[in-house]
Scaffold this motif. Structure first.
Motif, PDB file in Angstrom:
ATOM      1  N   UNK A  33       0.825  -1.201   0.000  1.00 46.24           N
ATOM      2  CA  UNK A  33       0.000   0.000   0.000  1.00 46.24           C
ATOM      3  C   UNK A  33       0.866   1.260   0.000  1.00 46.24           C
ATOM      4  N   UNK A  34       1.948   1.233   0.782  1.00 54.00           N
ATOM      5  CA  UNK A  34       2.758   2.446   0.940  1.00 54.00           C
ATOM      6  C   UNK A  34       3.682   2.684  -0.257  1.00 54.00           C
ATOM      7  N   UNK A  35       4.319   1.629  -0.754  1.00 53.67           N
ATOM      8  CA  UNK A  35       5.347   1.833  -1.781  1.00 53.67           C
ATOM      9  C   UNK A  35       4.844   1.593  -3.204  1.00 53.67           C
ATOM     10  N   UNK A  64      -6.650  -3.640   0.140  1.00 55.19           N
ATOM     11  CA  UNK A  64      -7.432  -3.118   1.249  1.00 55.19           C
ATOM     12  C   UNK A  64      -8.486  -2.161   0.705  1.00 55.19           C
ATOM     13  N   UNK A  65      -9.776  -2.306   1.022  1.00 52.86           N
ATOM     14  CA  UNK A  65     -10.297  -3.391   1.862  1.00 52.86           C
ATOM     15  C   UNK A  65     -10.180  -4.737   1.145  1.00 52.86           C
ATOM     16  N   UNK A  66     -10.163  -5.813   1.938  1.00 56.71           N
ATOM     17  CA  UNK A  66     -10.006  -7.157   1.405  1.00 56.71           C
ATOM     18  C   UNK A  66     -11.099  -7.473   0.377  1.00 56.71           C
ATOM     19  N   UNK A  67     -10.732  -8.208  -0.641  1.00 51.95           N
ATOM     20  CA  UNK A  67     -11.754  -8.641  -1.608  1.00 51.95           C
ATOM     21  C   UNK A  67     -12.688  -9.640  -0.931  1.00 51.95           C
TER      22      UNK A  67
END
Ligand SMILES: *Cc1c(COP(=O)(O)O)cnc(C)c1O
Length: 400
Positions: free
Chosen positions: A12-14, A305-308
């Motif tokens: 998510x961050x990179x 996110x959110x999870x599938x």
């Protein structure tokens, strides 16, 4: 090196463009301590499974003092990083120059062999040294293992008596070693091999000072959940105790996979979806050689996110090169709405994963990031971490 709390947080961050090797030092440390504390003898690390300098240091710090090396480059690497480590050159077919450099420049005294010619080579290269530990490699069955190591090396029963007698003359310490094949799914593999060791000792009537049961200890993958390692250790201990060998004989093992499978996973990005095929940015020429060429199934997880909440379906993977062979059949179970741009973690790639990477077609670059979360599966979770788990019990593939 970057550090991240979890694989999901990192993705998510990179949003990395290239594949990322996620390393988990705590997982390698846990595996090493397990072997150091519970294997009823000495545990050597088989460097070929993953020669990363960080990993070698972690294993040393966790009590692994002996390393099974197979090439002069591995000898040089380990002696540079861990100058006090004991190196054992366990490839039965070595260059004479490699033996000479290992013995005279790096203090290597332990060698394996499976022919008279190799014995003579070792003697010449070490100028008939009198301080050698020489281990005769026996050919044993790979029937209980997922990857065979039975074809290439090992003296047959009919040749082993003569070879053991000749090696006894040359060795200060005489050993017998074998390899039951990688990912041995039952302790029976070792019991049957130990029966062959017994027969070889009886036939040669020599005093044996060292039994090395090799590698082959399993890790846990989808569809390959082995019984607890303690059962392997117990079976090996009992068989060792009943062998006709000297009272002071030592017992060794050489795990590769079991010490490092949990150490690393791979973060990949989906570049394209075509039906149930995902085109990802690492593959057969990268860390997924075994997935492509021996159909190994690694655990996978969609990092979104959110999870599938779409139901899982089977996918196959294509790697990034232009080669049709860059294909991993799987099946890999992922949510049905997995699409281009998604990130996937492929677990249990610490052994025979990163170690196999090539730069073919310009795709060799990879970043390494440390993750603090747990590997996708583990054979080593202990009670302190989860009270319902007993040491060594198989933990099923774990969603984080
Ligand atoms: C590859 C190898 C090992 C390690 O095997 P694993 O199945 O990874 O445990 C140990 N010893 C020798 C001689 C090997 O060739």
């Amino acid at each position: 090196m970057h550090k991240h709390h979890s694989a999901l947080g990192l993705a998510a961050a990179l949003r990395p463009v290239q594949p990322v090797t996620l390393i988990r030092p705590h997982a390698a440390q846990r595996a090493a301590r397990f072997f150091v504390e519970k294997f009823p003898g000495r545990s050597l690390y088989a460097v070929k499974a993953n020669p990363s300098p960080d990993l070698l240091q972690i294993l040393w710090d966790s009590g692994i003092t002996h390393f099974d090396v197979a090439s002069i480059a591995e000898v040089r690497l380990v002696s540079k990083i861990l100058p006090e480590a004991e190196l054992c050159f366990m490839h039965p077919v070595k260059a004479e120059e490699a033996i000479r450099e290992a013995y005279f420049n790096h203090g290597v005294k332990t060698f394996s062999l499976d022919t008279i010619e190799e014995l003579e080579k070792i003697q010449r290269a070490t100028r008939h040294a009198s301080d050698l530990t020489l281990a005769v490699r026996l050919r044993v069955s790979s029937d209980h293992s997922k990857l065979s190591l039975a074809a290439k090396f090992g003296a047959d029963a009919r040749d082993s008596a003569e070879l053991l007698m000749a090696t006894r003359q040359a060795a200060d310490t005489l050993g017998i070693c074998f390899h039951v094949g990688s990912q041995a799914m039952t302790p029976k593999a070792y019991l049957e091999a130990m029966e062959q060791v017994r027969a070889a000792i009886v036939a040669a009537a020599v005093t044996v000072d060292l039994i090395d049961v090799g590698g082959g200890f399993p890790s846990v993958y989808p569809g390959m959940e082995p019984p607890p390692l303690e059962g392997y250790f117990q079976a090996i201990h009992d068989a060792f105790e009943s062998l006709p060998i000297s009272y002071s004989a030592e017992l060794w093992c050489e795990p590769g996979r079991a010490l490092c499978a949990e150490y690393a996973s791979l973060l990949v990005r989906v570049e394209r979806r075509r039906g149930d095929e995902l085109y990802i940015n690492d593959g057969a020429y990268g860390a997924l050689f075994d997935a492509a060429h021996v159909g190994w199934r690694f655990p996978v997880k969609l990092l979104r996110e959110p999870e599938s909440n779409t139901r899982d379906m089977p996918f196959s993977f294509y790697g990034p090169t232009c080669d049709d062979m860059d294909h991993m059949a799987g099946p890999f179970m992922l949510p049905g709405d997995t699409k281009a741009g998604d990130y996937i973690e492929i677990g249990m790639l610490g052994a025979y994963g990163c170690a196999m990477r090539t730069a073919f077609n310009g795709f060799g670059d990879v970043e390494t990031v440390e993750a603090e979360d747990e590997p996708m599966a583990s054979l080593y979770m202990d009670e302190s971490e989860d009270p319902v788990r007993k040491p060594g019990t198989v933990v099923s593939i774990k969603r984080l």
